[in-house]
Design a protein around this motif. Structure first.
Motif, PDB file in Angstrom:
ATOM      1  N   LEU A 164      -1.295   4.142   6.751  1.00 49.97           N
ATOM      2  CA  LEU A 164      -2.508   3.437   6.367  1.00 49.97           C
ATOM      3  C   LEU A 164      -2.211   1.978   6.016  1.00 49.97           C
ATOM      4  O   LEU A 164      -2.950   1.068   6.410  1.00 49.97           O
ATOM      5  N   GLY A 165      -1.119   1.754   5.273  1.00 46.30           N
ATOM      6  CA  GLY A 165      -0.769   0.391   4.899  1.00 46.30           C
ATOM      7  C   GLY A 165      -0.413  -0.469   6.091  1.00 46.30           C
ATOM      8  O   GLY A 165      -0.762  -1.653   6.152  1.00 46.30           O
ATOM      9  N   ASP A 186     -14.815  -2.005   5.657  1.00 47.73           N
ATOM     10  CA  ASP A 186     -14.081  -2.210   4.416  1.00 47.73           C
ATOM     11  C   ASP A 186     -13.901  -3.698   4.147  1.00 47.73           C
ATOM     12  O   ASP A 186     -14.475  -4.554   4.827  1.00 47.73           O
ATOM     13  N   ARG A 212      -1.546  -0.114   9.128  1.00 48.10           N
ATOM     14  CA  ARG A 212      -2.797  -0.450   9.809  1.00 48.10           C
ATOM     15  C   ARG A 212      -3.547  -1.558   9.073  1.00 48.10           C
ATOM     16  O   ARG A 212      -4.034  -2.510   9.690  1.00 48.10           O
ATOM     17  N   MET A 213      -3.611  -1.441   7.753  1.00 52.04           N
ATOM     18  CA  MET A 213      -4.274  -2.484   6.979  1.00 52.04           C
ATOM     19  C   MET A 213      -3.530  -3.806   7.092  1.00 52.04           C
ATOM     20  O   MET A 213      -4.136  -4.873   7.211  1.00 52.04           O
ATOM     21  N   ILE A 253     -11.286  -5.606   4.555  1.00 58.20           N
ATOM     22  CA  ILE A 253     -10.609  -6.364   5.609  1.00 58.20           C
ATOM     23  C   ILE A 253     -11.591  -6.714   6.716  1.00 58.20           C
ATOM     24  O   ILE A 253     -11.526  -7.804   7.309  1.00 58.20           O
ATOM     25  N   ARG A 307      -4.216  -5.441  10.432  1.00 55.75           N
ATOM     26  CA  ARG A 307      -5.547  -6.048  10.475  1.00 55.75           C
ATOM     27  C   ARG A 307      -5.590  -7.333   9.659  1.00 55.75           C
ATOM     28  O   ARG A 307      -6.174  -8.336  10.074  1.00 55.75           O
ATOM     29  N   ALA A 308      -4.952  -7.297   8.473  1.00 58.31           N
ATOM     30  CA  ALA A 308      -4.913  -8.511   7.652  1.00 58.31           C
ATOM     31  C   ALA A 308      -4.101  -9.606   8.329  1.00 58.31           C
ATOM     32  O   ALA A 308      -4.450 -10.796   8.255  1.00 58.31           O
ATOM     33  N   VAL A 334       0.842  -1.207   0.000  1.00 52.21           N
ATOM     34  CA  VAL A 334       0.000   0.000   0.000  1.00 52.21           C
ATOM     35  C   VAL A 334       0.869   1.246   0.000  1.00 52.21           C
ATOM     36  O   VAL A 334       0.606   2.217  -0.732  1.00 52.21           O
TER      37      VAL A 334
END
Length: 416
Positions: free
Chosen positions: A157-158, A190, A160-161, A192, A164-165, A20
């Motif tokens: 942001l990446g 979203d 955090r994503m 995820i 979560r992933a 990301v």
């Protein structure tokens, strides 16, 4: 040799956060570059149009002064007049021309007089070029700063994503390892979050199906115990003979299979209780294989462990019986402290079975035989080891034969 796990063969890849961040940085760089090019071209066109208009007005004033006989900055038929400009000047019209390629660019304005001569005026275009270069530097610095800031925002942001992933992936791995109570807490709406919800739904459905399978297995095994016990009693009433021996052997095998199925059902339901005692590993090993032929026990070093001796003996008995049934005698059992190795002299585990043993563990009704067969020995042994907190591994020895290694926990809590 031990076959490497499949996960070690995967090429290294970037995580979601890095992807990301790189995507955002690339997008920011492209946008900054496109805006910079657009601003550069627009400014360059406006500067040139303004300079042409200004020089054209100067030429118009110089032409009037020339007609009135007053001195001006214009020259008549200058020798350094660019050839393209001289050929392009029509009668009575004014033309501007930017000459490049020298030390600095020069802007010309010229017109052809009624007598056929060319009246021209020129000035340096260097200030505009310097102004455009300064603008380019400013655009580059601004674009770089914006790209860095946007990239940092994309990285946050990446990350955090990615976290979560990763949480969803680890939860899925825990579910695959048997922890059906593992769940993910979805955040947001979203993709995820949808993935997390899907993982939870998968765990619920898988748990329900496994529970239904356990109940069916246990119910079938319980229902079979009574008729099998009756068959065993009836066999004792048959007259002696070869037929009676065959029936008795088959009934005994069926009885053992029913007991194995019940044991698997108890292990699956986690209803089995562990009764811990301190015992010598060598004593448990000898007692486990006391009734088996072609089995040799060698004690390198002995150890006292706190464990459930009945379950340890069941593990070792299953491993030894599996080695005798699907390998080749003699079966050698080596006690080295809290580690017990069971070896045979057969063809070893088939490669496909060994791969399954290294990843998801033994499959029910799949044995270590290279010719196939059914059985629950390895499944029960692995389940018992997991219940004891021990570790059971399988490999093929370089010199031939299969080897199963049981690592118990020493008295005092140290894992060997």
């Amino acid at each position: 040799m031990r076959r490497p796990a499949f996960k070690n063969l995967r090429p290294p890849t970037l995580n979601v956060g890095a992807k990301v961040a790189l995507a955002v940085a690339a997008a920011a760089l492209c946008v900054a570059g496109a805006i910079g090019v657009l601003v550069h071209r627009t400014t360059a066109a406006e500067q040139l149009a303004t300079a042409r208009s200004g020089l054209d007005q100067q030429l118009l004033s110089a032409a009037k002064d020339h007609a009135d006989g007053r001195p001006s900055d214009a020259r008549v038929d200058p020798p350094d007049l660019p050839g393209p400009l001289a050929r392009a000047v029509p009668d009575g019209l004014r033309v501007t021309y930017l000459q490049e390629g020298g030390k600095e660019p020069v802007l010309w304005a010229a017109t052809r007089l009624f007598d056929g001569t060319v009246l021209a005026i020129r000035r340096s275009y260097g200030p505009e070029e310097e102004s455009l270069a300064a603008l380019d530097r400013t655009l580059a610095a601004t674009g770089a700063a914006v790209t860095v800031l946007v990239s940092l925002a994309g990285l946050v942001l990446g990350v955090r994503m990615g976290r979560r992933a990763t949480v969803a992936a680890r939860t899925a791995e825990r579910i695959a390892d048997g922890d059906l109570d593992a769940r993910v807490r979805p955040h947001g709406h979203d993709e995820i979050a949808r993935l997390a919800a899907s993982v939870n739904t998968m765990a619920d459905v898988l748990g329900a199906r496994l529970e239904a399978e356990r109940r069916v297995t246990a119910d079938i095994a319980h229902e079979l115990r009574t008729p099998v016990a009756g068959m065993a009693t009836a066999v004792g009433l048959l007259p002696p003979g070869r037929a009676s021996e065959l029936v008795a052997g088959s009934v005994q095998k069926l009885r053992g299979l029913v007991e194995d199925v019940l044991e698997v059902a108890r292990l699956d339901s986690q209803a089995a209780a562990v009764e811990t005692e301190e015992r010598e590993v060598s004593a448990m090993t000898r007692r486990a294989v006391a009734g088996l032929d072609d089995v040799r026990v060698t004690v390198v070093t002995d150890a006292v462990v706190a464990t459930d001796p009945r379950r340890v003996e069941r593990i070792l008995a299953n491993l030894a019986a599996n080695a005798l049934r699907h390998g080749a005698p003699p079966v050698e059992i080596e006690v080295d402290g809290p580690v017990v190795r069971v070896r045979d002299h057969g063809p070893g585990f088939p490669p496909d079975l060994l791969a399954v043993l290294h990843t998801s563990g033994p499959q029910r009704f799949r044995t270590g035989s290279s010719t196939g067969g059914t059985g629950l020995g390895l499944t029960i042994a692995t389940g018992q080891a997991r219940l004891l907190g021990a570790r059971l591994t399988f490999r093929n020895r370089p010199e031939g034969g299969a080897e199963a290694t049981l690592r118990l926990i020493e008295d005092g809590g140290a894992d060997a």
